[in-house]
Design a protein around this motif. Structure first.
Motif, PDB file in Angstrom:
ATOM      1  N   GLN A 120      28.481  10.998  13.014  1.00 53.23           N
ATOM      2  CA  GLN A 120      27.528  11.254  14.100  1.00 53.23           C
ATOM      3  C   GLN A 120      27.132  12.722  14.047  1.00 53.23           C
ATOM      4  OE1 GLN A 120      27.144   8.713  16.980  1.00 53.23           O
ATOM      5  NE2 GLN A 120      25.274   9.895  17.037  1.00 53.23           N
ATOM      6  N   PRO A 121      25.819  13.052  14.088  1.00 51.66           N
ATOM      7  CA  PRO A 121      25.422  14.461  14.030  1.00 51.66           C
ATOM      8  C   PRO A 121      25.587  15.161  15.380  1.00 51.66           C
ATOM      9  CG  PRO A 121      23.470  13.093  14.170  1.00 51.66           C
ATOM     10  CD  PRO A 121      24.654  12.158  14.128  1.00 51.66           C
ATOM     11  N   VAL A 122      25.983  16.421  15.330  1.00 53.27           N
ATOM     12  CA  VAL A 122      26.054  17.273  16.523  1.00 53.27           C
ATOM     13  C   VAL A 122      25.482  18.640  16.159  1.00 53.27           C
ATOM     14  CG1 VAL A 122      28.025  16.110  17.614  1.00 53.27           C
ATOM     15  CG2 VAL A 122      28.438  17.986  16.018  1.00 53.27           C
ATOM     16  N   SER A 123      24.859  19.304  17.141  1.00 51.07           N
ATOM     17  CA  SER A 123      24.262  20.623  16.914  1.00 51.07           C
ATOM     18  C   SER A 123      24.861  21.645  17.866  1.00 51.07           C
ATOM     19  CB  SER A 123      22.747  20.555  17.117  1.00 51.07           C
ATOM     20  OG  SER A 123      22.190  19.681  16.166  1.00 51.07           O
ATOM     21  N   PHE A 124      24.899  22.893  17.426  1.00 56.02           N
ATOM     22  CA  PHE A 124      25.580  23.945  18.170  1.00 56.02           C
ATOM     23  C   PHE A 124      24.602  24.975  18.708  1.00 56.02           C
ATOM     24  CE2 PHE A 124      28.649  21.877  15.638  1.00 56.02           C
ATOM     25  CZ  PHE A 124      29.810  21.911  16.379  1.00 56.02           C
ATOM     26  N   LEU A 143      41.405   9.038   9.799  1.00 53.74           N
ATOM     27  CA  LEU A 143      41.003  10.344   9.290  1.00 53.74           C
ATOM     28  C   LEU A 143      39.717  10.727   9.994  1.00 53.74           C
ATOM     29  CD1 LEU A 143      41.355  10.089   5.394  1.00 53.74           C
ATOM     30  CD2 LEU A 143      42.418  11.820   6.834  1.00 53.74           C
ATOM     31  N   LEU A 144      39.621  11.995  10.405  1.00 55.76           N
ATOM     32  CA  LEU A 144      38.408  12.523  11.004  1.00 55.76           C
ATOM     33  C   LEU A 144      37.975  13.713  10.164  1.00 55.76           C
ATOM     34  CD1 LEU A 144      39.604  12.467  14.726  1.00 55.76           C
ATOM     35  CD2 LEU A 144      38.267  10.725  13.544  1.00 55.76           C
ATOM     36  N   GLY A 145      36.669  13.935  10.085  1.00 54.12           N
ATOM     37  CA  GLY A 145      36.186  15.031   9.249  1.00 54.12           C
ATOM     38  C   GLY A 145      34.894  15.617   9.763  1.00 54.12           C
ATOM     39  N   VAL A 146      34.498  16.734   9.156  1.00 55.35           N
ATOM     40  CA  VAL A 146      33.241  17.417   9.465  1.00 55.35           C
ATOM     41  C   VAL A 146      32.477  17.571   8.158  1.00 55.35           C
ATOM     42  CG1 VAL A 146      32.167  19.507  10.387  1.00 55.35           C
ATOM     43  CG2 VAL A 146      34.363  18.719  11.322  1.00 55.35           C
ATOM     44  N   TYR A 147      31.225  17.088   8.141  1.00 55.02           N
ATOM     45  CA  TYR A 147      30.361  17.206   6.964  1.00 55.02           C
ATOM     46  C   TYR A 147      29.152  18.074   7.287  1.00 55.02           C
ATOM     47  CZ  TYR A 147      32.864  13.603   4.338  1.00 55.02           C
ATOM     48  OH  TYR A 147      33.819  12.912   3.642  1.00 55.02           O
ATOM     49  N   SER A 148      28.686  18.785   6.277  1.00 52.62           N
ATOM     50  CA  SER A 148      27.456  19.568   6.428  1.00 52.62           C
ATOM     51  C   SER A 148      26.268  18.614   6.507  1.00 52.62           C
ATOM     52  CB  SER A 148      27.291  20.516   5.233  1.00 52.62           C
ATOM     53  OG  SER A 148      27.093  19.764   4.038  1.00 52.62           O
ATOM     54  N   ASP A 149      25.132  19.152   6.962  1.00 57.33           N
ATOM     55  CA  ASP A 149      23.903  18.373   7.066  1.00 57.33           C
ATOM     56  C   ASP A 149      22.961  18.740   5.932  1.00 57.33           C
ATOM     57  OD1 ASP A 149      21.933  16.687   8.720  1.00 57.33           O
ATOM     58  OD2 ASP A 149      20.835  18.558   8.407  1.00 57.33           O
ATOM     59  N   GLN A 153      26.498  15.524   4.151  1.00 61.37           N
ATOM     60  CA  GLN A 153      26.519  15.942   2.749  1.00 61.37           C
ATOM     61  C   GLN A 153      27.932  16.321   2.277  1.00 61.37           C
ATOM     62  OE1 GLN A 153      23.862  15.978   0.602  1.00 61.37           O
ATOM     63  NE2 GLN A 153      25.128  16.740  -1.061  1.00 61.37           N
ATOM     64  N   SER A 154      28.333  17.591   2.497  1.00 65.80           N
ATOM     65  CA  SER A 154      29.584  18.101   1.923  1.00 65.80           C
ATOM     66  C   SER A 154      30.667  18.211   2.984  1.00 65.80           C
ATOM     67  CB  SER A 154      29.351  19.492   1.320  1.00 65.80           C
ATOM     68  OG  SER A 154      28.345  19.419   0.333  1.00 65.80           O
ATOM     69  N   LEU A 155      31.894  17.880   2.596  1.00 62.60           N
ATOM     70  CA  LEU A 155      33.035  17.957   3.517  1.00 62.60           C
ATOM     71  C   LEU A 155      33.362  19.416   3.804  1.00 62.60           C
ATOM     72  CD1 LEU A 155      35.191  16.207   4.993  1.00 62.60           C
ATOM     73  CD2 LEU A 155      36.664  16.598   3.006  1.00 62.60           C
ATOM     74  N   LEU A 156      33.348  19.784   5.092  1.00 60.89           N
ATOM     75  CA  LEU A 156      33.662  21.153   5.521  1.00 60.89           C
ATOM     76  C   LEU A 156      35.079  21.266   6.059  1.00 60.89           C
ATOM     77  CD1 LEU A 156      30.365  21.906   7.488  1.00 60.89           C
ATOM     78  CD2 LEU A 156      30.899  22.491   5.116  1.00 60.89           C
ATOM     79  N   GLY A 157      35.579  20.177   6.634  1.00 63.40           N
ATOM     80  CA  GLY A 157      36.914  20.194   7.229  1.00 63.40           C
ATOM     81  C   GLY A 157      37.377  18.784   7.482  1.00 63.40           C
ATOM     82  N   VAL A 168      26.090  19.655  12.191  1.00 60.01           N
ATOM     83  CA  VAL A 168      27.107  19.085  11.300  1.00 60.01           C
ATOM     84  C   VAL A 168      27.326  17.632  11.717  1.00 60.01           C
ATOM     85  CG1 VAL A 168      28.267  21.293  10.827  1.00 60.01           C
ATOM     86  CG2 VAL A 168      29.077  19.843  12.706  1.00 60.01           C
ATOM     87  N   TRP A 169      28.053  16.895  10.895  1.00 62.12           N
ATOM     88  CA  TRP A 169      28.333  15.488  11.145  1.00 62.12           C
ATOM     89  C   TRP A 169      29.828  15.306  11.384  1.00 62.12           C
ATOM     90  CZ3 TRP A 169      24.577  11.492  10.874  1.00 62.12           C
ATOM     91  CH2 TRP A 169      23.292  11.930  10.521  1.00 62.12           C
ATOM     92  N   LEU A 170      30.177  14.707  12.514  1.00 61.98           N
ATOM     93  CA  LEU A 170      31.567  14.356  12.805  1.00 61.98           C
ATOM     94  C   LEU A 170      31.799  12.957  12.239  1.00 61.98           C
ATOM     95  CD1 LEU A 170      31.765  15.511  16.542  1.00 61.98           C
ATOM     96  CD2 LEU A 170      32.202  16.849  14.471  1.00 61.98           C
ATOM     97  N   ALA A 171      32.764  12.854  11.333  1.00 59.52           N
ATOM     98  CA  ALA A 171      32.978  11.600  10.607  1.00 59.52           C
ATOM     99  C   ALA A 171      34.338  11.002  10.928  1.00 59.52           C
ATOM    100  CB  ALA A 171      32.862  11.854   9.106  1.00 59.52           C
TER     101      ALA A 171
END
Length: 166
Positions: free
Chosen positions: A22-26, A47-53, A59-63, A93-96
């Protein structure tokens, strides 16, 4: 600590096993510390993760979190990232998430649309999210982050007139 995402517990439940995001913006820069997701309680791990947009796609796994046992009790489950993820003001970013056995997570119709990967638990949280399809659903998932204002300077910023020879 502030939160960004969907803190409302939505009325519909999904038990699909695909990795989703799900995308979130800061509004301000800071460090994402944890991700919270509302589920019905179950067994197995998640597992939970953060992906770039990248132009509206994860796109890419950030955390990422460690593989974490799913709470047996329905409600919000908060899991810390293995290390914080810095985001800039205005960044999306995308919360996965992916579950070994999805206990049922809450959603509603709406935008922004969630992304769904064809991958399931066995693929985990890869370094690249990969191909995804989009449907207009919002999930009960959010992140907590610590805002970091602009860099502050302390000390003597004035250039004085005398020169030290010693």
């Amino acid at each position: 600590e502030l939160t960004v995402g969907n803190t409302e517990v939505y009325g519909s439940t999904s038990t699909m096993g695909n990795r989703r995001a799900q995308p979130v913006s800061f509004d301000e820069s800071g460090n994402i510390e944890s991700i919270s997701i509302y589920h019905e309680g179950g067994t197995g791990n998640m597992l939970l993760g953060v992906y770039s947009d990248n132009t509206g796609s994860p796109q890419s796994l950030l955390g990422v979190t460690s593989s974490t046992p799913i709470s047996s009790v329905a409600g919000w489950q908060t899991v810390s990232l293995t290390s914080p993820v810095f985001v800039n003001s205005g960044e999306t970013v995308w919360l996965a998430w992916v579950f070994e056995k999805n206990p049922g997570i809450r959603y509603t119709t709406g935008t922004p649309a969630r992304a769904q990967s064809p991958d399931t638990w066995s693929s985990g949280m890869p370094s690249t999210f990969g191909s995804s399809s989009f449907t207009g659903y919002k999930y009960s998932v959010y992140c907590a982050y610590t805002p970091q204002g602009p860099l502050q300077t302390t000390g003597n910023t004035e250039v004085y007139g005398l020169i030290s020879k010693d």
